[in-house]
Write an enzyme that holds these catalytic residues in place. Sequence first.
Site, short mmCIF file in Angstrom:
data_model
loop_
_atom_site.label_atom_id
_atom_site.label_comp_id
_atom_site.label_asym_id
_atom_site.label_seq_id
_atom_site.Cartn_x
_atom_site.Cartn_y
_atom_site.Cartn_z
N TRP A 187 -29.08 1.44 -12.54
CA TRP A 187 -28.59 0.62 -13.66
C TRP A 187 -29.75 0.43 -14.65
O TRP A 187 -30.86 0.04 -14.23
CB TRP A 187 -28.11 -0.72 -13.10
CG TRP A 187 -27.59 -1.68 -14.11
CD1 TRP A 187 -26.65 -1.44 -15.07
CD2 TRP A 187 -27.96 -3.07 -14.24
NE1 TRP A 187 -26.40 -2.59 -15.78
CE2 TRP A 187 -27.20 -3.60 -15.30
CE3 TRP A 187 -28.85 -3.90 -13.57
CZ2 TRP A 187 -27.30 -4.93 -15.70
CZ3 TRP A 187 -28.95 -5.22 -13.96
CH2 TRP A 187 -28.19 -5.72 -15.02
N ASP A 268 -29.46 -5.20 -4.47
CA ASP A 268 -28.66 -5.62 -5.60
C ASP A 268 -27.20 -5.46 -5.17
O ASP A 268 -26.72 -4.34 -4.98
CB ASP A 268 -28.98 -4.73 -6.82
CG ASP A 268 -28.20 -5.17 -8.05
OD1 ASP A 268 -27.30 -6.02 -7.93
OD2 ASP A 268 -28.49 -4.64 -9.14
N LYS A 304 -17.86 -8.99 -10.99
CA LYS A 304 -16.82 -8.00 -10.77
C LYS A 304 -15.83 -8.44 -9.69
O LYS A 304 -14.63 -8.40 -9.92
CB LYS A 304 -17.45 -6.66 -10.38
CG LYS A 304 -17.79 -5.77 -11.54
CD LYS A 304 -18.93 -6.26 -12.42
CE LYS A 304 -20.27 -6.13 -11.75
NZ LYS A 304 -21.41 -6.44 -12.65
N1 PLA Z 1 -26.65 -4.85 -10.97
C1 PLA Z 1 -25.90 -3.75 -11.15
C2 PLA Z 1 -26.11 -2.57 -10.27
C3 PLA Z 1 -24.92 -3.74 -12.18
O1 PLA Z 1 -24.20 -2.65 -12.35
C4 PLA Z 1 -24.76 -4.88 -12.99
C5 PLA Z 1 -23.75 -4.89 -14.10
C6 PLA Z 1 -25.55 -6.00 -12.72
C7 PLA Z 1 -26.50 -5.95 -11.70
C8 PLA Z 1 -25.48 -7.26 -13.51
O2 PLA Z 1 -24.29 -7.88 -13.44
P1 PLA Z 1 -24.10 -9.40 -13.90
O3 PLA Z 1 -25.40 -9.92 -14.38
O4 PLA Z 1 -23.07 -9.36 -14.96
O5 PLA Z 1 -23.64 -10.07 -12.66
N2 PLA Z 1 -23.50 -3.67 -14.72
C9 PLA Z 1 -22.44 -3.54 -15.74
C10 PLA Z 1 -22.62 -4.49 -16.91
C11 PLA Z 1 -21.08 -3.83 -15.13
C12 PLA Z 1 -23.98 -4.51 -17.54
O6 PLA Z 1 -24.60 -3.48 -17.79
O7 PLA Z 1 -24.43 -5.64 -17.80
C13 PLA Z 1 -22.47 -2.08 -16.20
O8 PLA Z 1 -21.60 -1.70 -16.99
O9 PLA Z 1 -23.33 -1.31 -15.73
#
Ligand code: PLA
Length: 458
Positions: A187, A268, A304
Amino acid sequence: MQKKRVGQTEDVNKLKMNSSAADRRLSTVARHLAGTINNEGSSIFSSPTSAGVGDSVFANVARAPEDPILGVTVAYNKDPSPVKLNLGVGAYRTEEGKPLVLNVVRKAEQLLVNDRSRVKEYLPIVGVADFNKLSANLILGADSPAIQGNLVTTVQCLSGTGSLRVGAEFLARHYYERTIYIPNPTWGNHTKVFTLAGLTVKTYRYYDPVTRGLNIQGLLEDLGSAPTGAIVLLHACAHNPTGVDPTLQQWEQIRQMIRSKSLLPFFDSAYQGFASGSLDGDAQSVRMFVGDGSECFIAQSYAKNMGLYGERVGALSIVCRTADVASRVESQLKLVIRPMYSNPPIHGASIVATILKDRNLYHEWTLELKAMADRIITMRKHLFDALCARGTPGDWSHIIKQIGMFTFTGLNRKQVTFMTKEYHIYMTSDGRISMAGLSSRTVPHLADAIHAAITTVV
Ligand code: PLA
């Protein structure tokens, strides 16, 4: 006398530790200024501003690029096309393409509104006590020896991101090894969260583009050559962006490597329940590590699995070896949190606690969660079938093999740009699509776009 001298030495050591933490932070900032960390131009730190008379003192502020993931939604919102489709951010949509507020969340909110005894006082720095306890139970299992032995400290944080950041800040202040290994790819926000906390980010091999699967050999080699004590970021399940998770057997190999090198695992967990539809099933990797009695960090998100994206509800749990250490760690977490945002918001965590502590609501939640996970799995099948029906060149079986919210399609940047321009399909430039944003109605449009991209753009 003797006691005082020890105290003085301790103070000096503390001062040294604090100043080295401050030094590290300064050097991080300096590296940002030099542009060696942030490859998105000046989005985090820019050069100091100065301006001539009459100009804004911010005249030199450079325009930052949009976020690689959230910026996709910004672009989507600007597109007037009626066929546009947002498969960028990982946000669940119904078959009708609408955001979903879970029924069980509506019920919990109603209960909270009806309860006139509820007030809007500040929460303690660590958040809602019930929420913390129930969150630890959810990820570790209520019968976990770590919970029974009070070895876990859990603090409510601002969703998954905030939990990662608080954990990272704590590590930068109190842990001797400041290198964190994150999977390649991962991510996109991980690098920024950990770097800005003052940690040094390195990557370990994870994804094999040839097999579109896990590079377990490379992963084990890279962790095997990491310095003793290094921190290792692991996706508990539903790896983002690849959708590739280790098997339980591979998790066991990873655990053995991590423990044999005394590496520190930082999980995570942003998708518990979204991978398999089972909350316990998706927590197995974490429980395997906690089960061996060594330390472990876990960042949880309810964005989610309860659809509480904008409520920003999450938790950081640190599993320690003794109850005494756990309580001292918690006292330090409070010092991390207080100057950042003082204490967390009440509403979202109260919704979660209401659901987790009521047997009926909890059961209802598991059904709604399973329905979301199943719909995503069905979309995988539909997309795969649609590409087969079109005879789209290539092997697309990874669409059904991958796990969780995303498919890592293998489409390249040019093909992604083509799909956005010609088909109004929005996705991240690495070729990741959010399967949760797809519906039976939109699958044919996506399949047409992929077919055209594959057959016309190299
Ligand atoms: N960790 C991972 C692996 C994630 O994919 C995301 C969210 C988070 C943490 C953080 O989520 P939160 O802070 O909202 O609880 N990833 C998303 C959204 C869904 C984003 O980038 O913020 C994504 O589209 O990858």
